[in-house]
Structure formats: C-alpha cells, structure tokens
Design an enzyme around this catalytic site. Structure first.
Site, PDB file in Angstrom:
ATOM      1  N   ASP A 304       0.864  -1.150   0.000  1.00 24.46           N
ATOM      2  CA  ASP A 304       0.000   0.000   0.000  1.00 24.46           C
ATOM      3  C   ASP A 304       0.923   1.228   0.000  1.00 24.46           C
ATOM      4  OD1 ASP A 304      -2.380   1.378   0.663  1.00 24.46           O
ATOM      5  OD2 ASP A 304      -1.781   1.366   2.766  1.00 24.46           O
ATOM      6  N   GLU A 345      -7.020  12.966   7.151  1.00 30.14           N
ATOM      7  CA  GLU A 345      -6.967  13.937   6.055  1.00 30.14           C
ATOM      8  C   GLU A 345      -7.987  15.047   6.290  1.00 30.14           C
ATOM      9  OE1 GLU A 345      -7.006  10.682   5.629  1.00 30.14           O
ATOM     10  OE2 GLU A 345      -5.432  10.099   4.223  1.00 30.14           O
ATOM     11  N   THR A 375     -15.972   5.466  -3.508  1.00 30.50           N
ATOM     12  CA  THR A 375     -16.331   6.715  -4.198  1.00 30.50           C
ATOM     13  C   THR A 375     -15.149   7.659  -4.308  1.00 30.50           C
ATOM     14  OG1 THR A 375     -16.930   7.770  -2.120  1.00 30.50           O
ATOM     15  CG2 THR A 375     -18.672   6.584  -3.277  1.00 30.50           C
TER      16      THR A 375
HETATM   17  N1  ATP Z   1     -11.008  12.156   3.608  1.00 32.98           N
HETATM   18  C1  ATP Z   1     -11.099  12.131   2.288  1.00 32.98           C
HETATM   19  N2  ATP Z   1     -12.084  12.791   1.660  1.00 32.98           N
HETATM   20  C2  ATP Z   1     -12.185  12.759   0.333  1.00 32.98           C
HETATM   21  N3  ATP Z   1     -11.362  12.088  -0.474  1.00 32.98           N
HETATM   22  C3  ATP Z   1     -10.362  11.432   0.067  1.00 32.98           C
HETATM   23  C4  ATP Z   1     -10.172  11.391   1.485  1.00 32.98           C
HETATM   24  N4  ATP Z   1      -9.095  10.637   1.742  1.00 32.98           N
HETATM   25  C5  ATP Z   1      -8.642  10.218   0.556  1.00 32.98           C
HETATM   26  N5  ATP Z   1      -9.384  10.691  -0.458  1.00 32.98           N
HETATM   27  C6  ATP Z   1      -9.230  10.414  -1.891  1.00 32.98           C
HETATM   28  O1  ATP Z   1      -9.477   9.034  -2.129  1.00 32.98           O
HETATM   29  C7  ATP Z   1      -8.373   8.416  -2.733  1.00 32.98           C
HETATM   30  C8  ATP Z   1      -8.225   7.004  -2.213  1.00 32.98           C
HETATM   31  O2  ATP Z   1      -7.839   7.075  -0.862  1.00 32.98           O
HETATM   32  P1  ATP Z   1      -7.440   5.812  -0.010  1.00 32.98           P
HETATM   33  O3  ATP Z   1      -6.891   6.266   1.295  1.00 32.98           O
HETATM   34  O4  ATP Z   1      -8.547   4.855  -0.053  1.00 32.98           O
HETATM   35  O5  ATP Z   1      -6.262   5.218  -0.846  1.00 32.98           O
HETATM   36  P2  ATP Z   1      -5.694   3.766  -0.628  1.00 32.98           P
HETATM   37  O6  ATP Z   1      -6.409   2.849  -1.536  1.00 32.98           O
HETATM   38  O7  ATP Z   1      -5.700   3.462   0.830  1.00 32.98           O
HETATM   39  O8  ATP Z   1      -4.237   3.842  -1.102  1.00 32.98           O
HETATM   40  P3  ATP Z   1      -3.208   4.692  -0.395  1.00 32.98           P
HETATM   41  O9  ATP Z   1      -3.524   4.650   1.076  1.00 32.98           O
HETATM   42  O10 ATP Z   1      -1.913   4.085  -0.724  1.00 32.98           O
HETATM   43  O11 ATP Z   1      -3.393   6.046  -1.019  1.00 32.98           O
HETATM   44  C9  ATP Z   1      -7.197   9.302  -2.392  1.00 32.98           C
HETATM   45  O12 ATP Z   1      -6.207   9.250  -3.356  1.00 32.98           O
HETATM   46  C10 ATP Z   1      -7.838  10.687  -2.361  1.00 32.98           C
HETATM   47  O13 ATP Z   1      -7.895  11.229  -3.653  1.00 32.98           O
HETATM   48 MG    MG Z   2      -4.877   3.949   2.762  1.00 33.98          MG
END
Ligand code: ATP
Ligand code: MG
Ligand code: K
Length: 676
Positions: A304, A345, A375
């Site tokens: 990840d 975040e 989403t």
């Molecule tokens: N709190 C949030 N609100 C809105 N969009 C978000 C939020 N956190 C992340 N994102 C968006 O969603 C995408 C996916 O986030 P996520 O944390 O699920 O990634 P992941 O699959 O865990 O991979 P990694 O952790 O390596 O980025 C992010 O790249 C970002 O663009």
């Molecule tokens: Mg993640």
C-alpha cells in the site's frame, strides 16, 4: 520482545531436559513415526537385555544394555531439540500472561452517555468504553472518538509511544496497552477470551502449531523410508537363518535405527518451531508455520502507498484555488466539506482552514457524506448546497453529472501537486470546482535501499494506491519500487492478487487499511501492520508489531532459511544413513564371511563395537546438529540453482563422509575405554 543475544539460557536448557522425558509419552511420540520406531526399538532392546540377564548371558547383557541406553538417548535427544525450540516461546508466553490481568473498564451507557465501572472480563463485543491518560485499555477495540498516545510496550517491547486515532488507518488498539495522554472512546471488537493477547499467548506457546504442508509431505517421505527399511531388516532374519547365521534381535534393531532417517526425523519439528520463533524475535506474529514457509517462496510483494511507503499522515498543506476563486472561498468550501470528515486527512483540512482564520458554523439539517475508498470522495449536503472533495476524477464525474466542468487551472494544479508526490483533492461546491487541496506526504527515509534489497532477492515489488497515476508514479520513482497500480479500489487490489496467483506466483502483501483487508486475506503472506485497523489485523496471517511494511524482507529471509535448513538437514540425514549402512554391514557379517574383512575399510574392532559405534554416532549427531537446526543455515541472496548445488555438495557429500570419520572415532574411544 526484542532480539535476545543469549541464544539459550541455562534455565531454558534445564527445563528442556525435563521436557524431553515428558515427551517420552507414547501419545506424544506417535506423531513422529521415525522416533516412534526408535522408541519401540529402545523398548525391545531393553526387554532383550532383561532376557539376557535372566539367561545369565553376561557378555550379551553388556552389549544389549549399551545399545538400549543409546536408543533411549536417541529419542531423548530428539525430544530435547524440540523442547529447546519450544522453550523461548513458552518463556515469552509467561511474560505476556502477566500482562493479561483483569482491569476495570468504564463502560458507556448508550442512552445516557454516562459510564459505569465494570470488570474488563465482562465487556462484550460492540460495548463502548472510555479510557483516559494513565489507564490500561481493557479490551481490543477501535478508537471511535478522539486521539491518544499509547504505550504498547507490554506487547511490542517497544517503548516509544504510538498515536492511535479515530477514523483513519491507525484506529486499532490492543487490550493490555496503556493510554499515556488524552481521552479516547473505544468500541470493543473482541469477545472475551478471544483477544489479541490471548491469541498471541497461544501462538508463542505453540499451542496452535499445526504441521505445515511441506512438513507433512516430508513426514510421509520419512515414514515411507522407515517402512521400507523395516521390511528390509525384518526379512534379514530368515535370510540369516538360512545362512546359519545368528543375528540377534538387538543387532537387527540397531541396524534398523542406523538406516532410518533419525537425524531429520529428530530435528524436523525443531526446525519448524525455530523458524516461527525467529519471526517472533523480529517482532512479527506468524499465525501459522505455513505462512513462514510461504514467505520463503515469495516472488511478488504488494504494498500500500500511504502509511506504508510514505510516512502516511497526509496533511493538507496548501489551498490552490481555481482561476477567479479566492483562497478564502476555496478554504471555506473545503472546511464545510470536511465538517463531518473524521479521517486524518479531513481533520488536517479543518486545521489548515483554521490556521488561515477561516471559520464556519455547522448548519442544521445537513447530511454528512462520509469518505469511502469506493467513491474516493466525501462531503456534506446542506439545505442549500452540496459540497464534495476527493480525487479529481471522482469530483470531475460528479460535477459533470450536475452539468459543470473542470477548469483548466484546476487541472494544472492537479498535475503540479501530483508530480511532487502529493495527493490533490479537488473541492466542489455544487457543480463548480473551486480548486485543489494539497495533501502532503513524504516517502519514508531509507526505503529506497530496502527495495533494492528486495530486488536482489528476486522479488518484484508493486505499490498499490487509491491515488492518481501521476502521484503514484512520482512516489514509485522516489521509493524505487518496480511497478505500481494507481486508482485502485479495494476490489482492484484483490483482483491483482488473484491474477498474480493464477499466474502461479507466490504473493506477499503488506497493508494496514480496512480496504486492504480482502487482499491481505487472499495473499499467501498477508503482513498486517499492528497500527492498522482491526479488520486488517484479522485478515492477515502475520502481524508486524513494529508496523514496518518492509519487514517482509526479514520474513522472506527467515522463510528461505527455514526451507534451506530443512532441505539441507534432510540431505545430510539420508546421506548419513547410506554411509552408516556401508560402515557397519561389513563388520556385521565379518564373523560368518571372513571375506567381508576387505570391505571393513574403517578397520572397526569387532562387529559389536562397529554396531555400537554407529548407534552412538547416530544419537550424537542429533545433539551436534541442534544449534544448526535452531539457528538455521545461513542465507545469502544468490540464485536458486547455485544455492541448491552448493547445499547439495556441502550437506550431501559431507553427509556421506562424516559418518565414516565419526564412527571410527567412536569405535576407537569405546575400544580404548574397553567397555565392549
Ligand atoms: N477524507 C477524504 N475525503 C475525500 N477524499 C479522500 C479522502 N481521503 C482520501 N481521499 C481520496 O481518495 C483516494 C483514495 O484514498 P485511499 O486512502 O482509499 O487510498 P488507498 O487505496 O488506501 O491507497 P493509499 O492509502 O496508498 O493512497 C485518495 O487518493 C484521495 O484522492
Ligand atoms: Mg490507505
Ligand atoms: K539413522
């Protein structure tokens, strides 16, 4: 649970000696067919000794007695190897049990929101408890409110406090650890008696140890060899009678024990246990020996990005407004969109807006839109307007569905942030994109060298992330992974693993998020971070208590070492047996066929001393090889074929030569002592 330099303490040796006798119990012995046969042989020769004694055949008593003693020693030495391997885990389990004392818990009443004091052992799954600074966390759970620094040293042996917070990928807490600051609310996730600590104790105690598929296969082979030799030796008796040769039952048993693979039979389970223990010494809990073995064969590693390759507290560090939009307008929209966003975040966006003196009072009747990895956006619907923030692709699709468009300046900001390795979050108010938030994250120091090492081991590394392609490419380049998969949803991670497995690859995955859980469960080696979510911790077959995703390197090395050690000692054991056969057979038949003297190349004194020497050597070799079985054969990254031929040479050829030398030395000693 840090690396202990003292390999074995006196205390450990002492309790292992005691345990070797306990393990003579037939119900424990039968699990190991080779040792079981040796045990039976020991009983038969003991009876033969008694019989010789009754018949007053004193020269036979001397020989039978010594053979039977050394057969008992053979079984005891093998038991000792296993007990020694188990010993360290047992000692650690004792320490962990001290942590598992009953504590008081402040259980929240769901209606009144007040708490009552209950015993931790009465907590049920889904109960909520409050824990404040200075208190021990009463049960495993997920932080649902607040943030705290926690001392997890009771479990990890690591004294540096760690942060646990609600919402993100660092929400899991473990019962028995202590809150150092602040106040958190925890939702209990484990039923009583099934806590992480309980599981850990059972694991290190070895109570849940099952034979691995490789061990089972090897056991079948050893059993087969044993059966063949048993048949060969039994049929020797009629042959001898036919030749007018009197071979006693003691000699037959001795010959059998020399021929069957006692060395590997005696050390096999110790090798497996020691492998799991070595993983544990690296602060990794392996749920099964199978997982450790699988690690030795890994050829693809999936990781990840956020929190694994990067430091992981993706913090909002700047607002980049679209053309014609002010920073304040963008900041306000971002703040409103984050009102209910409990992810790290989301909280960092609120903090950044507050630093810029942007404030907002939550409107009534608004609907939160929580973040989901599916989403890739989050936000809020107020009475008058919808606010969204998230991945540009997701936000673009959303505004387009409302008749809006993506301004050119937004795209430029997106590219700029991504190329720096940051995560750009687009912010929309209704159908209009107001700009981009820069979520900053940095690659963990030293990770580049770790990936170089992984490559040297012949393992391909693939980073998977929910982030966009540009950000992924920038981070992948900086970290030095071989490949990456971007814009990955949880099912994409799972699909990638399934595809790789279909191609016949052995896949390891390290991750911490709930969205990693399906993939962690599917991988051959699923390494969950202890800091991760409860779902991730349950899904993997290994948990790293230090939460270092590149720990996979050490685990793979230990796995390879385990497989190499087992292979090497099997080769050695079988080569040894072949050599013993040629060492003692000429001596055995010397009495009847004087011609055999020319095959007695070691010039062993007499048939009896040849046989006794072989049995003594056969027992001692187990003791001599215990350190190697426990520490493992040294592993250096090199190609598989050269490693195989090297080990074959050392342990195969060595295995043939050593018995000749060893048996000769023992023969000289026992004749020098004149005990036969
Ligand atoms: N709190 C949030 N609100 C809105 N969009 C978000 C939020 N956190 C992340 N994102 C968006 O969603 C995408 C996916 O986030 P996520 O944390 O699920 O990634 P992941 O699959 O865990 O991979 P990694 O952790 O390596 O980025 C992010 O790249 C970002 O663009
Ligand atoms: Mg993640
Ligand atoms: K043997």
């Amino acid at each position: 649970m840090k690396e202990n330099n003292v390999f074995v303490s006196n205390e450990l040796v002492f309790s292992a000696i005691k345990e070797s006798f306990v393990k003579l119990n037939p119900f424990s012995l039968y699990k190991n067919p080779v040792l079981f046969i040796v045990g039976l042989g020991a009983i038969i020769t003991t009876i033969a000794t008694a019989n010789d004694f009754i018949l007053n055949d004193m020269s036979s008593v001397n020989f039978s007695l010594q053979i039977s003693i050394w057969l008992w020693f053979t079984v005891l030495f093998a038991n000792f190897a296993e007990a020694l391997a188990e010993g360290r885990g047992k000692a650690q389990a004792e320490n962990l049990k001290k942590t598992r004392r009953d504590t008081q818990a402040k259980r929240l009443n769901k209606q009144s929101n007040e708490y009552e004091i209950v015993s931790a052992s009465n907590l049920l799954k889904d109960d909520r408890v409050v824990v404040v600074a200075g208190e021990v966390i009463p049960a495993d759970g997920t932080v649902v409110e607040g943030m705290a620094s926690i001392d997890e040293s009771a479990i990890t042996g690591e004294s540096a406090p760690v942060i646990r917070e609600s919402g993100g990928d660092r929400s899991a807490v473990t019962g028995g650890t202590m809150v150092l600051s602040d106040r958190i609310v925890i939702q209990v996730t484990a039923e009583p008696g099934k806590s992480f600590l309980d599981k850990m104790i059972a694991l290190v105690e070895g109570a849940e140890r099952k034979k691995t598929p490789n061990e089972i296969a090897l056991n079948i082979l050893l059993f087969g060899l044993t059966a063949v030799f048993l048949l060969a030796v039994v049929t020797l008796k009629p042959f001898a009678i036919y030749q007018n040769l009197n071979i006693s039952v003691v000699v037959l048993v001795a010959l059998l024990v020399c021929l069957i693979p006692t060395t590997i039979g005696g050390l096999l389970s110790a090798i497996g246990i020691a492998g799991m223990d070595r993983v544990l010494q690296r602060n990794v809990l392996a749920m099964s020996g199978r997982a450790v073995e699988a690690a030795g064969d890994i050829d693809v590693l999936l990781l990840d990005k956020t929190g694994t390759i990067t430091v992981g507290n993706r913090m909002a560090s700047e607002f980049f407004p679209a053309e014609g939009v002010t920073v304040d307008d963008l900041g306000l929209a971002a703040l409103i969109a984050s009102t209910f966003d409990d992810t790290p975040e989301g909280r960092s966006i609120v903090k950044l807006a507050n630093e810029l003196r942007i404030h907002y009072v939550t409107a009534k009747n608004s609907t939160p839109i929580p973040f989901s990895a599916e989403t890739r956006m989050s936000g809020i619907d107020t009475v008058s307007e919808s606010y969204r923030k998230g991945a540009l692709e997701a936000i673009s699709a959303w505004v387009r569905s409302l008749g809006g468009d993506v301004p050119k300046s937004v795209h430029e900001h997106f590219v700029k942030i991504s190329k720096m390795g940051g995560t750009p979050l687009a912010v929309a108010k209704g159908s209009k994109i107001l700009g981009v938030i820069y979520l900053k994250d940095i690659v963990k120091p030293g990770i580049h060298a770790r990936f170089a090492r992984i490559r040297a081991m012949g393992i391909r590394s693939i980073m998977i992330t929910g982030d966009n392609k540009l950000t992924a490419a920038a981070i992948a380049q900086e970290a030095g992974v071989d490949d990456f998969l971007s814009e990955a949803k949880p099912e994409d991670k799972l699909m990638l693993i399934k595809t790789l497995k279909k191609e016949g690859r052995m896949v390891a995955m390290s991750g911490d998020g709930t969205n990693d859980a399906p993939a962690l469960a599917q991988a051959d080696v699923g390494l969950s971070m202890n800091t991760g979510t409860q779902a991730a911790r349950e899904a993997g077959n290994m948990i790293d208590l230090d939460s270092d995703p590149t720990k996979v390197i050490e685990i793979v090395e230990i796995g390879k070492q385990l497989l190499i050690t087992r292979g090497a000692l099997t080769t050695f054991s079988i080569a040894n047996d072949v050599a013993k056969y040629f060492a003692i057979l000429p001596a055995m038949f010397l009495g009847v066929f004087p011609d055999f003297a020319k095959y007695n190349i070691m010039h062993l004194e007499s048939p009896n001393s040849a046989i006794l020497s072989a049995i003594i050597f056969n027992a001692l070799i187990i003791i001599i090889l215990i350190p190697l079985a426990l520490k493992g054969v040294k592993y250096r990254p090199r190609n598989a074929l050269s490693l195989l031929s090297y080990n074959f040479f050392v342990f195969g050829v060595g295995g043939v030569i050593i018995p000749f030398i060893g048996i000769k030395i023992v023969d000289m000693i026992i004749n020098g002592l004149n005990i036969i």
